[in-house]
Enzyme design. Structure first.
Site, short mmCIF file in Angstrom:
data_model
loop_
_atom_site.label_atom_id
_atom_site.label_comp_id
_atom_site.label_asym_id
_atom_site.label_seq_id
_atom_site.Cartn_x
_atom_site.Cartn_y
_atom_site.Cartn_z
N GLY A 182 0.81 -1.21 0.00
CA GLY A 182 0.00 0.00 0.00
C GLY A 182 0.84 1.26 0.00
N THR A 219 -5.55 6.16 -0.35
CA THR A 219 -5.44 5.62 -1.71
C THR A 219 -4.41 4.52 -1.82
OG1 THR A 219 -3.90 7.39 -2.28
CG2 THR A 219 -6.21 7.75 -2.81
N CYS A 220 -3.41 4.55 -0.89
CA CYS A 220 -2.39 3.52 -0.98
C CYS A 220 -2.97 2.15 -0.64
CB CYS A 220 -1.20 3.85 -0.10
SG CYS A 220 -1.61 4.06 1.63
N PHE A 221 -4.05 2.12 0.14
CA PHE A 221 -4.71 0.86 0.47
C PHE A 221 -6.05 0.71 -0.24
CE2 PHE A 221 -2.05 1.54 4.31
CZ PHE A 221 -1.26 0.39 4.20
#
Length: 1070
Positions: free
Chosen positions: A731, A1037-1039
């Site tokens: 992520g 957003t990374c996850f």
């Protein structure tokens, strides 16, 4: 005593023997001395005699008085015998010239039979001697003609003298002695002339004329005068006419005279009366009849090496273009002869340079010796050959095809019927001017209908023509484009040829040609040659036409016809591959495949750029993707060839799935996938948020290719130098990658620039202001490659022309920079094409072959060719200017940046992996699908945390709001809000990594410590610690994580969510 006596006896015998030897040697010396004296006396005597004879000859030739009065025919005869008796080629050159003049002067006398040199032919005693003397004198004239150079003034005078001698004594028409009462003797005298001519022929008369003609004509400007050329050609014709056009003399005439470079062109220019003589003797028909026999044609070609065979070919074509009647009547023979001659040359045409090849300006690398003395005449030869694909000959040869009823407007028909000078070549500007005139043809869509027998005379004739032009294309390699341009000049030839193809066989079209592939008969080869020529010409035409001409004016082909043709080509190519024909193909079959495939791909790429075919037009319904994948797993050749040549027949999603499988297989091979027995190597990097690009560049550019493809873990450091909380399980790296890509593709950084209009990205021409800018581009290429490799979609819209370069399309010979130019600057494209359509004098526009650009406040002039800023753009070079300008803007200006970017990208993504995608498809691979978001698919693959579940009222409200209250644009904004990309993954949300998840939150992001038992229970039972009405939804957003408060009202959720996505509220991992 006895031994002493024996010794003295031996000495005595030795002395006696020596004495005999000495006497014998003395006799030999005396005899040799006498012989030498005799030889010397004989030599001196001979020299004296020769001097005396030459003195007598000189005295006779220099006798007082210019008139012939004192020089009787008999005295001339005797003097000639004397000179011929002592003749030396070099020493007696001037004497021989004077003798020739003397003989010719004697013939000019009026009513003085004793003075006329030819009168001796009537003398019983001297006739035979006179004939022999004339033969000797005339052959000496021939020997001198071999040595003379017509371009030297003094030599040209001597050429005329010797030719006059030959003309005078090989025909009786100028003999005054035969006038009046003596006319009855003319047949006998003609017989003598024929005898003399026969003698000259045996000695090599035609070789002499060939040398003289080649010396005078094998140059850019002929050095032979009208009179000289008339004399030579008349002399050349006399033996042929006298022998009543026997095969033997026709052969000599073809080999030695008709093989002189561009002789027919020079005759037409200098002495057109000679062409009338050729017509009066019907020589063209006789030539074609003689050469139509295969053995005789091969014999002539073998005698002539490649260059001279080509010269003979050029002369025959030029002569045919001047004689329509014979050409119409003898079309079959004409085509057959040309095919045989071109095929002979083709055997020696080589594809590449080697120790055994020589360069030829028309044939290319040629494995026979090349006469470089002919190079100066090659432009004239090329002009002669151009008649073959000129409008005049094409109308005659393809009359059966062109007579098809495809109705045209009267004006177009009138223009088509206008006579064209055979001397005119087909400049490119004429092709375009003709192409720009809007086609007003009224015709139905031409589809395969069948019904025409392939063994009919009409079909055989058209097949032969196609074989001829196809042979010309593969033989005349250096003027191939000229041939294609000529064949596409008539707007209606190709559509009518397609109509003709559609009518062949019982059903027409595909089935017939597929049957031909399996039949190794001559008839099948000829039919396939027709298809191959149609494909080569059509591909050339569509390549040079721009979008306006193809889509709006519909030059040559209607769009409906292109749909039909592309369907045929698609099926034909697929069948060739799937039936195993291509696997073992070589020679003509392989050439046919590349020809048909090339035409197919030009149409496919045009359709990808701007659609003309219906949806799913390119797919093969009979090819199951599962079957193809099974065959690929088994390394079946035909499956690999389908993927290599026609990947578009496979649905796009299946190709994306195949791409992902290829990546997965490589990861497994490199040990990058976690297994029960081993874990992949992990690369750890530390990144400062304030210097994300710099730190990422420094740490990642050092990594090896395999390390870049492997697992990379990122730890962020905030502005205070403190490590941020959180464990990167892909992520955080995804966030890092997205942030890096967002920064490097920001036009403000000036590494990339946006196009005018649709604002798509391409390398900035002024990016060189950055230090190490090429290393930066390579790094950016690697980052984008890594995103594609990991299946992370990033919202980076590239210009179409840049995607084409990323795919390597710009290396194709069919690639046109002009076609891609609208994707860079549509306004600039319109301006350039307006120059193309400008009917006036282009030089009035004041353009030069250069491009002025404002670079950071300074005007910089880029020359498109060396010295271009001083070269004006004219009607002749404006097409080149347009292509050069388009190529400069899209390639030359950013060549280094593009090469560095592609190098970085290909270090992660293998070129063969993405070759199965078109430019728009590659964009979808990078940025996700541009289709409508499938909410059911997203819902199906959503993971819930913090007490949320699929039946939770907030979740039910959320899906209802997304489905019914949000517009498509708002749904895209929502997706961008939670995943950083507004487009869904190509293969659906099942392939979104990490999977989309929604978590119920009670506190703000900075206080959020994750799920606890209490928070989960409260979320599940919708128990609120306090009303979250003032808080907004947030995302990670990374996850791919949406953090959603437990709202009490649907209206509040709708209002807060709409506000959050419009403000693009995110969070920092804490």
């Amino acid at each position: 005593m006895f031994s002493a006596s024996q010794s003295s006896r031996a000495q005595f015998l030795d002395k006696a023997r020596q004495a005999r030897e000495e006497r014998r040697e003395q006799k030999e010396r005396d005899r040799a001395a006498v012989q030498i004296q005799a030889l010397v006396r004989r030599f001196l005597c001979r020299c004296w005699l020769q001097r005396e004879i030459r003195r007598e000859v000189d005295d006779f030739l220099e006798a007082n008085g210019p008139g012939p009065g004192k020089r009787t025919a008999l005295s001339i005869f005797r003097t000639s015998r004397k000179l011929l008796f002592v003749f030396r080629f070099r020493n007696d050159k001037e004497r021989f010239e004077k003798l020739c003049r003397c003989i010719l002067n004697s013939l000019d006398a009026e009513n003085e039979a004793k003075v006329w040199y030819v009168s001796l032919a009537l003398s019983k005693d001297l006739t035979l001697l006179w004939i022999k003397q004339v033969k000797d004198i005339l052959w000496l004239c021939c020997e001198y003609l071999k040595q003379l150079k017509p371009d030297i003034l003094q030599d040209s005078k001597l050429v005329n003298l010797h030719l006059t001698m030959l003309v005078t004594f090989t025909d009786t028409s100028t003999w005054k002695i035969l006038r009046g009462k003596e006319e009855a003797l003319r047949p006998a005298m003609n017989h003598i002339c024929a005898n003399i001519m026969g003698h000259l022929n045996q000695k090599g008369f035609y070789s002499v004329l060939q040398i003289l003609l080649t010396n005078g004509l094998a140059r850019s400007r002929p050095s032979l005068s009208k009179g000289t050329l008339t004399a030579v050609f008349s002399l050349a014709l006399r033996p042929v006419v006298a022998a009543q056009f026997s095969d033997n003399l026709l052969r000599s005439f073809l080999i030695h005279i008709m093989s002189v470079p561009a002789i027919v062109t020079h005759l037409a220019t200098l002495t057109p009366e000679r062409l009338a003589v050729i017509d009066s003797h019907d020589l063209l028909r006789r030539f074609l009849l003689f050469l139509s026999y295969e053995e005789q044609c091969r014999d002539v070609c073998v005698c002539l090496e490649g260059s001279h065979t080509l010269c003979l070919l050029g002369n025959l074509i030029c002569l045919s273009s001047l004689n329509d009647k014979v050409l119409e009547e003898e079309t079959t023979r004409f085509v057959s002869v040309l095919i045989q001659m071109l095929s002979y040359c083709q055997k020696y045409v080589s594809q590449k340079k080697s120790n055994l090849t020589h360069w030829h300006p028309v044939l290319g690398w040629f494995s026979q010796t090349v006469d470089y003395g002919l190079n100066e005449s090659m432009p004239l030869l090329t002009k002669q050959l151009q008649h073959l694909w000129g409008v005049h000959l094409i109308r005659i040869l393809f009359s059966d095809v062109l007579s098809k009823k495809l109705l045209e407007n009267p004006e177009a028909a009138h223009a088509a019927a206008a006579p064209t000078s055979p001397q005119n070549s087909l400049p490119m500007k004429s092709l375009f001017k003709r192409a720009f005139q809007k086609s007003a043809s009224v015709r139905n869509i031409l589809k395969p209908v069948g019904g025409k027998r392939v063994d009919s005379a009409e079909v055989q004739k058209v097949c032969s023509l196609c074989v001829l032009y196809q042979t010309a294309l593969t033989t005349l390699t250096q003027i191939r484009l000229q041939i294609l341009t000529g064949l596409t000049y008539l707007d209606d030839l190709l559509p009518k040829l397609w109509a003709f193809i559609c009518e062949l066989g019982p059903q027409g079209g595909l089935k017939l040609f597929l049957e031909c592939l399996n039949n190794d008969t001559e008839e099948s080869k000829r039919l396939l040659a027709m298809l191959m020529l149609f494909c080569d010409c059509s591909r050339h035409l569509i390549t040079i036409l721009d979008d306006i001409e193809v889509y709006e004016e519909q030059v040559s082909f209607k769009l409906e016809e292109l749909v039909t043709i592309s369907s045929f080509l698609n099926s034909f190519v697929f069948k060739m591959i799937w039936d195993g024909i291509v696997e073992n193909a070589k020679g003509e079959t392989l050439e046919l495949f590349h020809s048909v495939h090339g035409w197919l791909m030009v149409l496919y790429e045009r359709d990808c750029r701007r659609r003309f075919a219906p949806e799913d037009h390119w797919l093969r319904k009979d090819l199951k993707p599962s079957l193809l994948f099974q065959e690929l797993d088994k390394d079946r050749k035909r499956a690999q060839l389908v993927l290599q040549y026609t990947p578009h027949v496979i649905p796009h999603k299946n190709r994306v799935l195949l791409f992902r499988n290829m990546v997965t297989k490589e990861k497994e091979k490199l040990g990058l996938v976690e297994t029960s027995s081993a874990s992949p190597h992990v690369t750890h990097i530390t990144i400062r948020r304030s210097r994300m690009l710099e730190d990422g560049y420094e740490q990642l550019r050092q990594l090896s290719q395999n390390a870049m493809k492997g697992v990379i873990r990122v730890k962020f450091v905030n502005d205070l130098g403190v490590d941020e909380a959180g464990i990167d399980q892909d992520g955080v790296f995804k966030e890092f990658l997205e942030e890096i890509i967002k920064k490097v593709f920001d036009p403000a950084l000036n590494l990339f620039k946006t196009t005018s209009g649709d604002e798509r990205l391409y390398p900035s021409p002024t990016s060189y202001i950055h230090e190490n800018y090429l290393q930066l581009f390579e790094f950016v290429g690697k980052m984008l490659g890594k995103a594609v490799y990991e299946g992370i979609v990033v919202d980076v819209p590239f210009a179409s022309f840049f995607l084409s370069q990323l795919l390597g399309h710009h290396h194709s010979i069919f690639y046109s920079s002009v076609d891609e130019l609208p994707s860079l600057d549509s306004e600039f494209y319109k301006n350039l094409t307006s120059i193309k359509r400008y009917d006036g004098d282009t030089s009035d526009l004041g353009l030069t072959l250069s491009y002025d650009e404002d670079v950071m406040g300074q005007l910089v002039c880029h020359e498109l060719v060396p010295g271009g800023k001083t070269m004006p753009v004219t009607n002749e070079n404006k097409i080149s200017y347009i292509h050069l300008m388009a190529h400069f803007r899209m390639h030359t200006q950013i060549k280094n940046q593009t090469a560095a970017f592609i190098s970085g990208f290909r270090s992660i993504i293998k070129p063969e992996w993405i070759r199965m995608f078109s430019a728009p498809e590659l964009q979808r691979l990078i940025s996700g699908d541009n289709a409508e978001i499938d909410l059911e698919d997203l819902k199906k693959h959503t993971v819930y945390y913090g007490g949320f579940h699929g039946s939770h009222r907030v979740i039910i409200w959320l899906w209802d709001i997304l489905a019914n209250d949000f517009s498509p644009d708002e749904r895209a904004m929502f997706l961008k809000f939670v995943t950083s990309c507004s487009r869904p993954p190509l293969l659906g949300f099942a392939y979104l990594k990490p999977p989309f998840s929604i978590r119920c939150v009670e506190v703000s992001d900075d206080q959020d410590t994750g799920d606890t038992l209490g928070s989960v229970l409260r979320g599940f039972f919708t128990i609120r610690k306090k009303e979250p009405g003032g808080r907004l939804p947030t995302s990670s957003t990374c996850f791919n994580l949406l953090k959603l408060p437990n709202y009490s009202k649907k209206s509040v959720l709708r209002e807060k969510l709409r506000y959050a996505i419009s403000m693009n509220t995110g969070f920092e991992l804490s």
